[in-house]
Scaffold this motif. Sequence first.
Motif, PDB file in Angstrom:
ATOM      1  N   VAL A 356       0.831  -1.216   0.000  1.00  0.00           N
ATOM      2  CA  VAL A 356       0.000   0.000   0.000  1.00  0.00           C
ATOM      3  C   VAL A 356       0.858   1.255   0.000  1.00  0.00           C
ATOM      4  O   VAL A 356       1.894   1.323   0.659  1.00  0.00           O
ATOM      5  N   SER A 357       0.417   2.209  -0.800  1.00  0.00           N
ATOM      6  CA  SER A 357       0.949   3.566  -0.740  1.00  0.00           C
ATOM      7  C   SER A 357      -0.142   4.457  -0.183  1.00  0.00           C
ATOM      8  O   SER A 357      -1.327   4.225  -0.414  1.00  0.00           O
ATOM      9  N   VAL A 359      -0.895   8.674   0.428  1.00  0.00           N
ATOM     10  CA  VAL A 359      -0.471  10.068   0.341  1.00  0.00           C
ATOM     11  C   VAL A 359      -1.635  10.978   0.708  1.00  0.00           C
ATOM     12  O   VAL A 359      -2.754  10.796   0.222  1.00  0.00           O
ATOM     13  N   ALA A 379       0.417  13.769 -10.023  1.00  0.00           N
ATOM     14  CA  ALA A 379       1.749  13.150 -10.084  1.00  0.00           C
ATOM     15  C   ALA A 379       1.757  11.848  -9.284  1.00  0.00           C
ATOM     16  O   ALA A 379       2.364  10.846  -9.691  1.00  0.00           O
ATOM     17  N   THR A 380       1.077  11.854  -8.138  1.00  0.00           N
ATOM     18  CA  THR A 380       1.002  10.659  -7.296  1.00  0.00           C
ATOM     19  C   THR A 380       0.286   9.524  -8.021  1.00  0.00           C
ATOM     20  O   THR A 380       0.761   8.386  -8.071  1.00  0.00           O
ATOM     21  N   GLY A 383       2.396   8.192 -10.834  1.00  0.00           N
ATOM     22  CA  GLY A 383       3.502   7.364 -10.351  1.00  0.00           C
ATOM     23  C   GLY A 383       3.015   5.987  -9.939  1.00  0.00           C
ATOM     24  O   GLY A 383       3.634   4.964 -10.251  1.00  0.00           O
ATOM     25  N   GLY A 387       4.069   2.595 -11.890  1.00  0.00           N
ATOM     26  CA  GLY A 387       4.761   1.551 -11.137  1.00  0.00           C
ATOM     27  C   GLY A 387       3.997   0.236 -11.200  1.00  0.00           C
ATOM     28  O   GLY A 387       4.573  -0.832 -11.428  1.00  0.00           O
TER      29      GLY A 387
ATOM     30  N   ARG B  61       5.237  11.812  -0.979  1.00  0.00           N
ATOM     31  CA  ARG B  61       4.718  12.164  -2.306  1.00  0.00           C
ATOM     32  C   ARG B  61       5.764  11.892  -3.385  1.00  0.00           C
ATOM     33  O   ARG B  61       5.461  11.345  -4.440  1.00  0.00           O
ATOM     34  N   VAL B  64       6.064   8.001  -3.845  1.00  0.00           N
ATOM     35  CA  VAL B  64       4.921   7.369  -4.526  1.00  0.00           C
ATOM     36  C   VAL B  64       4.871   7.801  -5.989  1.00  0.00           C
ATOM     37  O   VAL B  64       4.557   7.009  -6.877  1.00  0.00           O
ATOM     38  N   ALA B  65       5.233   9.066  -6.244  1.00  0.00           N
ATOM     39  CA  ALA B  65       5.223   9.553  -7.627  1.00  0.00           C
ATOM     40  C   ALA B  65       6.246   8.810  -8.485  1.00  0.00           C
ATOM     41  O   ALA B  65       6.147   8.793  -9.701  1.00  0.00           O
ATOM     42  N   GLN B  66       7.258   8.182  -7.842  1.00  0.00           N
ATOM     43  CA  GLN B  66       8.214   7.353  -8.591  1.00  0.00           C
ATOM     44  C   GLN B  66       7.750   5.918  -8.715  1.00  0.00           C
ATOM     45  O   GLN B  66       8.497   5.069  -9.207  1.00  0.00           O
ATOM     46  N   GLY B  67       6.573   5.624  -8.184  1.00  0.00           N
ATOM     47  CA  GLY B  67       6.049   4.265  -8.285  1.00  0.00           C
ATOM     48  C   GLY B  67       6.422   3.372  -7.124  1.00  0.00           C
ATOM     49  O   GLY B  67       6.229   2.159  -7.194  1.00  0.00           O
ATOM     50  N   LEU B  68       6.953   3.941  -6.035  1.00  0.00           N
ATOM     51  CA  LEU B  68       7.312   3.138  -4.859  1.00  0.00           C
ATOM     52  C   LEU B  68       6.104   3.009  -3.928  1.00  0.00           C
ATOM     53  O   LEU B  68       5.240   3.878  -3.903  1.00  0.00           O
ATOM     54  N   VAL B  70       4.912   3.499  -0.636  1.00  0.00           N
ATOM     55  CA  VAL B  70       5.299   4.202   0.578  1.00  0.00           C
ATOM     56  C   VAL B  70       4.070   4.829   1.219  1.00  0.00           C
ATOM     57  O   VAL B  70       3.204   5.353   0.526  1.00  0.00           O
TER      58      VAL B  70
END
Lengths: 419, 208
Positions: A356-357, A359, A379-380, A383, A387, B61, B64-68, B70
């Motif tokens: 899980v992410s 934000v 952007a979130t 990403g 991914g 932020r 997550v924006a890099q696809g990780l 977190v």
Amino acid sequence: MGEHLSKGAMTDGQGQTLDFATFPGHRLVLDAADPLPLDCGESLSGVTIAYQTYGRLNAERSNAILLCHALTGDHYVADEHPVTGKPGWWADLVGPGRIFDTDRYFLICSNVLGGCMGTTGPADINPATGRPWGLAFPVITIGDMVRAQVRLIDHLGIEKLFCVVGGSMGGMQALEWASRYPERVFAAAPIATAARHSAQNIAFAEVGRQAILTDPDFHEGDYALHGTKPDRGLAVARMAAHITYLSEAALHRKFGRNLQGRERFTYGFGADFQVQSYLRHQGSTFVDRFDANSYLYITRAMDYFDLAADHGGQLAQAFQGTPVRFCVISFTSDWLFPTAESRAVVHALNAVAANVSFVEIESDKGHDAFLLDEPEFHATLQGFLDGAADHRGLPRQTDRHGLPRQTDRHGLPREKDAP
Amino acid sequence: MTPADLRRDAIRVDLQLIADMIDPGARVLDVGCGQGILLDHLNHFKQVDGRGIELSMAGVRAAVAQGLSVIQGDADTDLKDYPDGAFDYVVLSQTLQATRNPRLVLRELLRIGRRAIVSFPNFGYWRVRSHLLLRGRMPVTKTLTYQWYDTPNIHFCTIADFTDLCREEGVRVERSMSLTADGRVSHGASGLLANWLSEQAVFLLRRD
């Protein structure tokens, strides 16, 4: 031919009956011999699902994203709305090279069960009586909405969705999908949402429903038969709800205490303030595109949503062993679905060691932020999708030089790559 | 290597030491992962199933924006949500000294991870000692850049202190590495000399 006439209760602002057959998008009529079971114990046969798609399904059928719309949204994510003429609710996010890249993904959005833009709802004809369902329509749940979507995904021949994305009530559907059909969802992005409708949410929904139910034109839901529409009640419901979608800061920035086309107070009850005029406009335009009974049914579905209660009071149990990749997003000024609700979902997902992410986006635009231009949010989301798509093995789109296509912070193609 | 690979490859020496301790394909939780530099490196070079927790929203932020994967969270309060043994490695890099309850955090690391990797600035480093001894002021060095009044670092320890805590907690030190200011790495961070000479230390731990 009979299909669109059955929506006789829905009329446009000029009193013209809406002809759904002329609207863009697709429709699926479910086999009447295989009725859709509902959580209330009843079932609906011959359900129509109105839906729209963007992009192309790949040969492996692995690139489908289901977008779930919010309470008063519909499946026109990126189309000009056939009734209002306005752009779709996520029009800026859909297209080649955008966040929902139509060169990479196949996007599906269906009007929810109980809705009023083509999918079966209370404005349709009840086959048992030959009259519009009205309040005889069975009470539906978020689970029922998702069950209808599953039928659509089956019909499209998709075994596993790449991602389910939705904000607000759409986020509830994303959570429901991930919880109930984890093997059919690779990733899920519930945005500005919660695993339950809070007491405060139910309270606001009740105010809206009471405004409709007590409108003299409501006629116990049979307003179509009486040739009326509870427009006043529905407009008040929309006005009250609309306040909950904004924030104090957003209202202040937009209107302050500015007066509407006048120099001083009129010492009456007219729209002295700009904010009054704005809300009245929101209410009066809403009734042209939304059915009052649908509003009752869909808000009720949200009230009944409580994922933890469905799992012995333990939200984590709703996600036990889940293989789904999650991205939970909230907004700082959203007081309708505050960050604490998202955090509860994240805690539950951590408890089962889910991927899980999470934000929280800084925004002063309130709940509506998920529909607005919020570069950090975009952007979130970009990403997360990129991914997840890499993990799913969906090829990245490349530019004419064979390099990964560059997008700006909004996920829009950079100038040099623009066609 | 592509430019992205080169960027991924050129991580800080202390992070590289941590990365070297992690087996390919492992399940890794990086507590206090910042913008996810280590996670990105591990994803790319070790194909780990990597997750992160980071206190600062800006860091989350960016990650997550890099696809990780977190989440925003706090080492002191949010580790309790995870089930026992959920990860092969739980990494706490340069974060221990900023936690409110380092002992509890250490216990949590070894509850949710089969192994824990902890790195921290060594307060026994001779420059730190001499700063206090000779100048009579709280040390400000290359790795300890904050003034006493604005530092997030509230629980400093020396290598000897940390080794003591591990012993008290029944935690086995599988490997330890120490790092000098000019980036020289020595294996073993247990001796008296290491406590004088090392600016940072990295410990690979497991519960006995």
